[in-house]
Design a protein around this motif. Structure first.
Motif, PDB file in Angstrom:
ATOM      1  N   GLU A 173       8.781  30.968  22.789  1.00  0.00           N
ATOM      2  CA  GLU A 173       9.189  29.945  21.819  1.00  0.00           C
ATOM      3  C   GLU A 173       8.196  29.854  20.666  1.00  0.00           C
ATOM      4  OE1 GLU A 173      11.987  28.747  21.741  1.00  0.00           O
ATOM      5  OE2 GLU A 173      12.739  29.094  23.756  1.00  0.00           O
ATOM      6  N   LYS A 174       6.911  30.030  20.967  1.00  0.00           N
ATOM      7  CA  LYS A 174       5.907  30.041  19.897  1.00  0.00           C
ATOM      8  C   LYS A 174       6.140  31.242  18.976  1.00  0.00           C
ATOM      9  CE  LYS A 174       1.578  29.262  20.917  1.00  0.00           C
ATOM     10  NZ  LYS A 174       0.287  29.350  21.649  1.00  0.00           N
ATOM     11  N   ALA A 175       6.452  32.395  19.556  1.00  0.00           N
ATOM     12  CA  ALA A 175       6.712  33.584  18.751  1.00  0.00           C
ATOM     13  C   ALA A 175       7.905  33.342  17.817  1.00  0.00           C
ATOM     14  CB  ALA A 175       6.980  34.785  19.647  1.00  0.00           C
ATOM     15  N   TYR A 176       8.945  32.705  18.343  1.00  0.00           N
ATOM     16  CA  TYR A 176      10.117  32.402  17.523  1.00  0.00           C
ATOM     17  C   TYR A 176       9.767  31.393  16.430  1.00  0.00           C
ATOM     18  CZ  TYR A 176      14.881  31.002  16.299  1.00  0.00           C
ATOM     19  OH  TYR A 176      16.045  30.729  15.618  1.00  0.00           O
ATOM     20  N   PHE A 177       8.947  30.398  16.800  1.00  0.00           N
ATOM     21  CA  PHE A 177       8.477  29.396  15.850  1.00  0.00           C
ATOM     22  C   PHE A 177       7.764  30.072  14.667  1.00  0.00           C
ATOM     23  CE2 PHE A 177       4.609  26.926  14.720  1.00  0.00           C
ATOM     24  CZ  PHE A 177       5.195  25.833  14.092  1.00  0.00           C
ATOM     25  N   TYR A 178       6.905  31.039  14.968  1.00  0.00           N
ATOM     26  CA  TYR A 178       6.173  31.726  13.902  1.00  0.00           C
ATOM     27  C   TYR A 178       7.082  32.703  13.131  1.00  0.00           C
ATOM     28  CZ  TYR A 178       1.827  29.827  15.748  1.00  0.00           C
ATOM     29  OH  TYR A 178       0.831  28.965  16.139  1.00  0.00           O
ATOM     30  N   GLN A 179       8.048  33.305  13.812  1.00  0.00           N
ATOM     31  CA  GLN A 179       8.968  34.206  13.119  1.00  0.00           C
ATOM     32  C   GLN A 179       9.781  33.462  12.068  1.00  0.00           C
ATOM     33  OE1 GLN A 179      12.232  35.962  15.388  1.00  0.00           O
ATOM     34  NE2 GLN A 179      12.169  37.805  14.120  1.00  0.00           N
ATOM     35  N   GLU A 180      10.225  32.268  12.420  1.00  0.00           N
ATOM     36  CA  GLU A 180      11.009  31.480  11.475  1.00  0.00           C
ATOM     37  C   GLU A 180      10.220  31.128  10.224  1.00  0.00           C
ATOM     38  OE1 GLU A 180      14.627  30.122  11.918  1.00  0.00           O
ATOM     39  OE2 GLU A 180      14.123  32.152  12.537  1.00  0.00           O
ATOM     40  N   GLN A 181       8.903  31.146  10.319  1.00  0.00           N
ATOM     41  CA  GLN A 181       8.054  30.849   9.163  1.00  0.00           C
ATOM     42  C   GLN A 181       7.435  32.115   8.567  1.00  0.00           C
ATOM     43  OE1 GLN A 181       5.744  26.926   9.843  1.00  0.00           O
ATOM     44  NE2 GLN A 181       6.163  27.702  11.904  1.00  0.00           N
ATOM     45  N   ALA A 182       7.913  33.286   9.038  1.00  0.00           N
ATOM     46  CA  ALA A 182       7.429  34.591   8.548  1.00  0.00           C
ATOM     47  C   ALA A 182       5.934  34.773   8.780  1.00  0.00           C
ATOM     48  CB  ALA A 182       7.766  34.760   7.063  1.00  0.00           C
ATOM     49  N   ASP A 183       5.387  34.127   9.809  1.00  0.00           N
ATOM     50  CA  ASP A 183       3.986  34.318  10.184  1.00  0.00           C
ATOM     51  C   ASP A 183       3.945  35.408  11.264  1.00  0.00           C
ATOM     52  OD1 ASP A 183       1.372  34.221  10.996  1.00  0.00           O
ATOM     53  OD2 ASP A 183       1.293  32.048  11.302  1.00  0.00           O
ATOM     54  N   TYR A 184       4.006  36.672  10.824  1.00  0.00           N
ATOM     55  CA  TYR A 184       4.158  37.787  11.757  1.00  0.00           C
ATOM     56  C   TYR A 184       2.892  38.046  12.563  1.00  0.00           C
ATOM     57  CZ  TYR A 184       8.528  38.672   9.370  1.00  0.00           C
ATOM     58  OH  TYR A 184       9.789  38.546   8.860  1.00  0.00           O
ATOM     59  N   ASP A 185       1.756  37.688  12.029  1.00  0.00           N
ATOM     60  CA  ASP A 185       0.509  37.892  12.754  1.00  0.00           C
ATOM     61  C   ASP A 185       0.495  37.063  14.046  1.00  0.00           C
ATOM     62  OD1 ASP A 185      -2.042  38.952  13.143  1.00  0.00           O
ATOM     63  OD2 ASP A 185      -2.992  37.203  12.244  1.00  0.00           O
ATOM     64  N   ASN A 186       0.764  35.748  13.927  1.00  0.00           N
ATOM     65  CA  ASN A 186       0.802  34.891  15.119  1.00  0.00           C
ATOM     66  C   ASN A 186       2.013  35.201  15.992  1.00  0.00           C
ATOM     67  OD1 ASN A 186      -1.531  33.162  15.054  1.00  0.00           O
ATOM     68  ND2 ASN A 186      -0.664  32.207  13.223  1.00  0.00           N
ATOM     69  N   MET A 187       3.074  35.631  15.367  1.00  0.00           N
ATOM     70  CA  MET A 187       4.268  35.985  16.142  1.00  0.00           C
ATOM     71  C   MET A 187       3.955  37.115  17.122  1.00  0.00           C
ATOM     72  SD  MET A 187       7.807  37.668  14.765  1.00  0.00           S
ATOM     73  CE  MET A 187       9.059  38.279  15.888  1.00  0.00           C
ATOM     74  N   VAL A 188       3.348  38.189  16.621  1.00  0.00           N
ATOM     75  CA  VAL A 188       3.102  39.348  17.477  1.00  0.00           C
ATOM     76  C   VAL A 188       2.022  39.067  18.524  1.00  0.00           C
ATOM     77  CG1 VAL A 188       1.301  40.557  16.153  1.00  0.00           C
ATOM     78  CG2 VAL A 188       3.046  41.878  17.364  1.00  0.00           C
ATOM     79  N   ARG A 189       1.095  38.181  18.209  1.00  0.00           N
ATOM     80  CA  ARG A 189       0.077  37.815  19.209  1.00  0.00           C
ATOM     81  C   ARG A 189       0.737  37.166  20.419  1.00  0.00           C
ATOM     82  NH1 ARG A 189      -4.858  35.103  15.659  1.00  0.00           N
ATOM     83  NH2 ARG A 189      -5.381  36.967  14.445  1.00  0.00           N
ATOM     84  N   ASN A 190       1.646  36.243  20.173  1.00  0.00           N
ATOM     85  CA  ASN A 190       2.315  35.568  21.285  1.00  0.00           C
ATOM     86  C   ASN A 190       3.248  36.504  22.039  1.00  0.00           C
ATOM     87  OD1 ASN A 190       1.766  32.422  21.297  1.00  0.00           O
ATOM     88  ND2 ASN A 190       1.830  33.058  19.148  1.00  0.00           N
ATOM     89  N   LEU A 191       3.956  37.358  21.311  1.00  0.00           N
ATOM     90  CA  LEU A 191       4.847  38.300  21.987  1.00  0.00           C
ATOM     91  C   LEU A 191       4.060  39.283  22.848  1.00  0.00           C
ATOM     92  CD1 LEU A 191       7.594  39.237  19.357  1.00  0.00           C
ATOM     93  CD2 LEU A 191       7.846  37.857  21.415  1.00  0.00           C
ATOM     94  N   SER A 192       2.921  39.739  22.343  1.00  0.00           N
ATOM     95  CA  SER A 192       2.099  40.691  23.103  1.00  0.00           C
ATOM     96  C   SER A 192       1.601  40.056  24.405  1.00  0.00           C
ATOM     97  CB  SER A 192       0.914  41.155  22.263  1.00  0.00           C
ATOM     98  OG  SER A 192       1.365  41.809  21.092  1.00  0.00           O
ATOM     99  N   GLN A 193       1.281  38.756  24.353  1.00  0.00           N
ATOM    100  CA  GLN A 193       0.850  38.074  25.578  1.00  0.00           C
ATOM    101  C   GLN A 193       2.010  37.880  26.551  1.00  0.00           C
ATOM    102  OE1 GLN A 193      -1.641  34.497  24.918  1.00  0.00           O
ATOM    103  NE2 GLN A 193      -1.924  35.226  22.817  1.00  0.00           N
ATOM    104  N   ALA A 194       3.204  37.669  25.994  1.00  0.00           N
ATOM    105  CA  ALA A 194       4.369  37.440  26.849  1.00  0.00           C
ATOM    106  C   ALA A 194       4.903  38.735  27.457  1.00  0.00           C
ATOM    107  CB  ALA A 194       5.480  36.758  26.042  1.00  0.00           C
ATOM    108  N   ALA A 195       4.627  39.868  26.823  1.00  0.00           N
ATOM    109  CA  ALA A 195       5.218  41.150  27.231  1.00  0.00           C
ATOM    110  C   ALA A 195       5.015  41.481  28.712  1.00  0.00           C
ATOM    111  CB  ALA A 195       4.688  42.276  26.344  1.00  0.00           C
ATOM    112  N   PRO A 196       3.801  41.330  29.273  1.00  0.00           N
ATOM    113  CA  PRO A 196       3.622  41.682  30.695  1.00  0.00           C
ATOM    114  C   PRO A 196       4.410  40.788  31.656  1.00  0.00           C
ATOM    115  CG  PRO A 196       1.512  41.549  29.546  1.00  0.00           C
ATOM    116  CD  PRO A 196       2.524  40.951  28.649  1.00  0.00           C
TER     117      PRO A 196
END
Length: 861
Positions: A186-209
């Protein structure tokens, strides 16, 4: 034995009945209510919500040219399609809550209700429901799930501050693994909606495993790869694309993952480049990728561009446009080509054509679309001015030819095209796209040239014509000869036309949708079209030269201010000064030239500065040269003048014209500023109150001429027209009076009723009369509305009364042979320009006919 069994069965039934009570807190009651709530209300509500989510996902149309969305959007139209499912899910969850209030599934049912309300776009109730769970629930996991769902709700509602507060709150809590994963997503989506790709990918990378199969891990890995690629971390992007492929995703994701893997291959040795190109070729050969060929070629172009292989990149982007039908891919290919020709090759004509095509193909929500559109408009303006220079110069050259010579040239060009088309019959190549290319202007590159030799002109140069034919064939292919041949391109999938190779006037004419029948004489039609634009009279030639002068200045300004190329700006400014030494733009050009050479060539800059001071000492530019604060000081003077103007205008309204004039004089004594014209207009208004009306009208007319195309000038023109209207009304009241001075230029006029339905007969008759008997006068024929019931046809250019009488006599003699015209009623006469103004304003036709009969010789009748 049987009685004992019945007794036991009766006891079990009694226990079960006692368990049905929602107030009971026994283990049997809990077991009953938990089981019933789970498998009745909650289960069916969850199934309905799952059905809704499947519908929403099915509506998602992925755009692989952008970072894919983590979640699909929900709109009102889509929400209406599953409204019954929403109501059913809320109903089932509510029943479970009402009938089993003590079960452990109550919180889960409330969360389902919150989700359902979110999907129905009932944000207010969704928020209240989820907040209720967070406040009332005793289950930490349920409270955390409610807050995480609240983050999603606030994000969808674009209440980012509230979403951030919810994130901050829940991040401090101790979450189980499932909720940790949900929060990160949800945080990744929150940042995607604001085009903050740096924070978006950080959260997605943590969620990936933590991802499981139901979380669509292949899609998430692909998105992570896209974001890393966007941010420039190509090795990370490569790894995640590889992980994506390992999950065996759906085919489209698989294709794009392989395509982007080739794009982000680390290039360190030539064999790596070859390996990447091999991957692209492999994708092209795969029959399953047929519909993706345009995208493959596009990515090949991007890859070649990164290796600085400009020519290969251009070839790949053009191939991308030819292949496939994806409008968005076309738009991106056009954009890349426009950028190459703009930033690298500095070919602004080609760049303009590609940017124009890009803005038409790309959707308005495309990233940085406004900036792309702004550059396209700059290039449109730039190329438009270049075309004006070329076209007007061409027309000026053509003005020296007579009608026979002009028609011969146009006929030669047509025959050349016809021969080329006939030669290529049966060899036409079908294309789904047309390359944008540019050549010199069809009339040759004659910008600013004063040489009249035919060898410099396109149609007078056989080599140039042969080259043009070859270029024509290369661009348009082998086409069958037909009139209005460009219409045949509309049936193909051609996305663009050569907008840079011809003058803007002819482009609009040739590419316009034509619904009328093809002309029987195409050469004659083209002759008429060109001939109508050729400047013949001195005034027309002056107008053409003025257009060239303005265009030169505009090109220099665009080079200097918008394209940031001062050397090219200086070149065009120099051409302008050389060709138009008396140009009104000279002060501004000299100032620009001073600024251009100020740092690179101080001595030359000083030459322009001295020239500006000598020739235009009172100009704003000369004053700014000597006093950099001049504009600031001028603004202060403006403000002081405005203050005095307000007092003067108040005095004018009060009728105290002497005081108003005194205040205006005081304001004008401050100096000439941009506010000076406003003061002058108030002076003229005072003249209208204190002096003769003719003087008032004269000064208004002069002011309108001096301030043409400005708000003040337009206002002065309206005042002048209003004054004349009042004067005309007074004249009508007093009786129409015509001027008896006849020794000045005349018009010949025909006035006829609209219900006579003469059509274009008067115009044709008078044009033939002009050609047969008065060719040397270059007479012009035009139509005007005289009043709601009558139309007039005018012949302009009769220099003296003797010519007017001769013209009238010729018309009367010709009339006897024109049965179509003779059978209709109309008035015909000659009239001076001054009397025509009175006639047109007052509509005093009867009065003028009496004046005409009384003052012109009988031979004119």
């Amino acid at each position: 034995m049987r009685s004992a069994f019945y007794f036991l069965l009766l006891c079990v039934a009694f226990v079960l009945i006692q368990s049905c009570s929602p107030e009971k807190n026994t283990w049997t009651s809990k077991a009953y209510h938990n089981t019933t709530a789970h498998y009745n209300g909650y289960f069916y509500a969850r199934e309905e919500v799952q059905k809704i989510e499947n519908t929403i996902w099915a509506s998602l149309s992925d755009d692989y040219n952008r970072v894919l969305r983590l979640y699909p959007t929900v709109d009102t139209a889509l929400a209406k399609s599953y409204d019954k499912d929403i109501q059913e899910s809320i109903k089932m969850a509510s029943l479970a809550i009402q009938r089993h209030p003590n079960s452990k599934w109550v919180d889960d049912c409330y969360i389902l209700v919150g989700k359902a309300r979110l999907y129905s776009l009932d944000f207010g109730n969704a928020v209240q429901t989820l907040k209720f769970v967070n406040t009332k629930s005793k289950d930490p996991s349920a409270r955390h799930r409610a807050i995480i769902q609240l983050v999603r709700t606030f994000t969808e509602y674009k209440e980012y501050n509230n979403a951030q507060s919810a994130i901050d709150y829940v991040s401090k809590e101790k979450l189980d693994k499932t909720n940790q994963k949900r929060l990160l997503m949800e945080k990744a989506y929150f940042y995607q909606e604001q085009a903050d790709y740096d924070n978006m990918v950080r959260n997605l990378s943590q969620a990936a495993p933590m991802l499981r199969k139901k979380d669509r891990p292949g899609r998430v890995y692909f998105i992570i790869g896209q974001v890393y690629q966007k941010l420039g971390f190509e090795s990370e992007a490569y790894n995640y694309y590889k992980k994506c492929l390992a999950t065996n995703p759906e085919y489209e994701v698989d294709f794009y993952a392989r395509l982007y893997m080739a794009q982000v291959t680390e290039i360190s040795r030539s064999k790596s480049v070859n390996a990447a190109m091999k991957s692209f070729r492999k994708l092209l050969k795969d029959s399953k990728n047929k519909e993706f060929k345009d995208k493959i070629y596009y990515e090949m172009g991007v890859f070649e561009l990164k290796q600085k292989n400009i020519n290969n990149a251009i070839t790949s982007f053009k191939q991308s446009v030819r292949e496939g039908n994806n409008k968005r891919v076309d738009g991106e290919a056009f954009l890349r080509l426009g950028e190459i020709y703009y930033d690298t090759l500095r070919n602004y004509k080609l760049s303009q054509a590609y940017y124009d095509s890009a803005t038409q193909a790309l959707p308005p929500d495309y990233e940085n679309y406004e900036a792309i559109k702004a550059r396209q408009e700059i290039l449109d303006e730039f190329v438009g001015n270049l075309n004006v220079i070329q076209w007007q110069d061409s027309l000026l050259r053509l003005s020296s030819l007579d009608s026979v010579g002009l028609r011969s040239i146009i006929d030669s060009a047509y025959q050349a095209k016809k021969a080329l088309a006939e030669k290529s019959v049966g060899k036409k190549k079908k294309r789904n796209r047309i390359d944008i290319e540019t050549t010199d202007n069809v009339f040759g590159n004659i910008e600013g040239s004063g040489n009249d030799e035919s060898a410099d002109w396109y149609f007078g140069n056989p080599s140039a014509m042969a080259l043009g034919q070859t270029e024509f064939r290369r661009i348009w292919g082998d086409i069958v000869l037909e009139d209005n041949w460009r219409r045949s391109l509309r049936s193909s999938k051609a996305a663009v036309t050569n907008t840079a190779s011809m003058d803007s006037t002819t482009i609009v004419a040739s590419q316009k949708e034509e619904t009328e029948a093809a002309p029987a004489d195409p050469v004659g039609a083209e002759y008429a079209k060109v001939n109508a634009q050729i400047p013949r009279t001195d005034d027309q030639k002056k107008e053409a030269l003025k257009k060239i002068e303005d265009a030169y200045f505009n090109v220099g300004e665009i080079y200097y201010f918008k394209l940031k190329e001062p050397e090219n700006a200086a070149d065009y400014f120099t051409r302008l000064l050389k060709r138009f030494p008396e140009t009104e733009y000279e002060p501004e050009i000299l100032y620009h030239m001073y600024l251009i050479y100020k740092d690179s060539n101080p001595a030359r800059a000083e030459e322009y500065a001295n020239l500006l001071r000598t020739k235009h000492p009172e100009s704003t530019f000369a004053k700014t040269l000597d006093n950099p604060d001049y504009m600031k000081e001028s603004n202060l003077a403006n403000e002081k003048q405005k203050s005095l103007y307000q007092e003067a205008y108040a005095s004018y309204q009060d009728g105290d014209y002497n005081k108003a004039t005194s205040l205006i004089n005081e304001a004008r004594a401050i100096g000439v500023t941009t506010f000076t014209p406003t003061l002058r207009l108030l002076e003229i208004l005072i003249v209208g109150k204190t002096d003769d009306i003719s003087k008032y009208q004269y000064q208004l007319g002069e002011f309108a001429k001096e301030n043409v195309a400005t708000d003040l000038g337009n206002y002065a023109q309206k005042l002048l027209e209003a004054s004349r209207t009042v004067q005309d009304a007074q004249t009508m009241k007093a009786g129409v009076t015509y001027i008896r001075s006849l020794n000045e230029p005349h018009y010949f006029v025909m006035i006829y009723r609209n219900d006579e339905k003469l059509g274009n007969m008067p115009t044709l008759t008078l044009e033939k009369l002009n050609t047969d008997n008065f060719r040397e006068l270059n007479l012009k024929t035009s139509n005007m509305v005289f009043n709601p019931e009558n139309t007039m046809t005018l012949v302009d250019g009769l220099p003296r009364v003797s010519f007017a009488i001769e013209y009238m006599k010729s018309f009367n003699e010709k009339l006897a042979t024109l049965t179509e015209l003779r059978s209709h009623k109309f008035h015909s006469f000659v009239i001076t320009k001054d009397n025509f103004d009175i006639l047109y304003r007052t509509k005093g036709l009867d009065e003028y006919l009496q004046f005409f009969e009384k003052n012109y010789p009988k031979e004119a009748e």
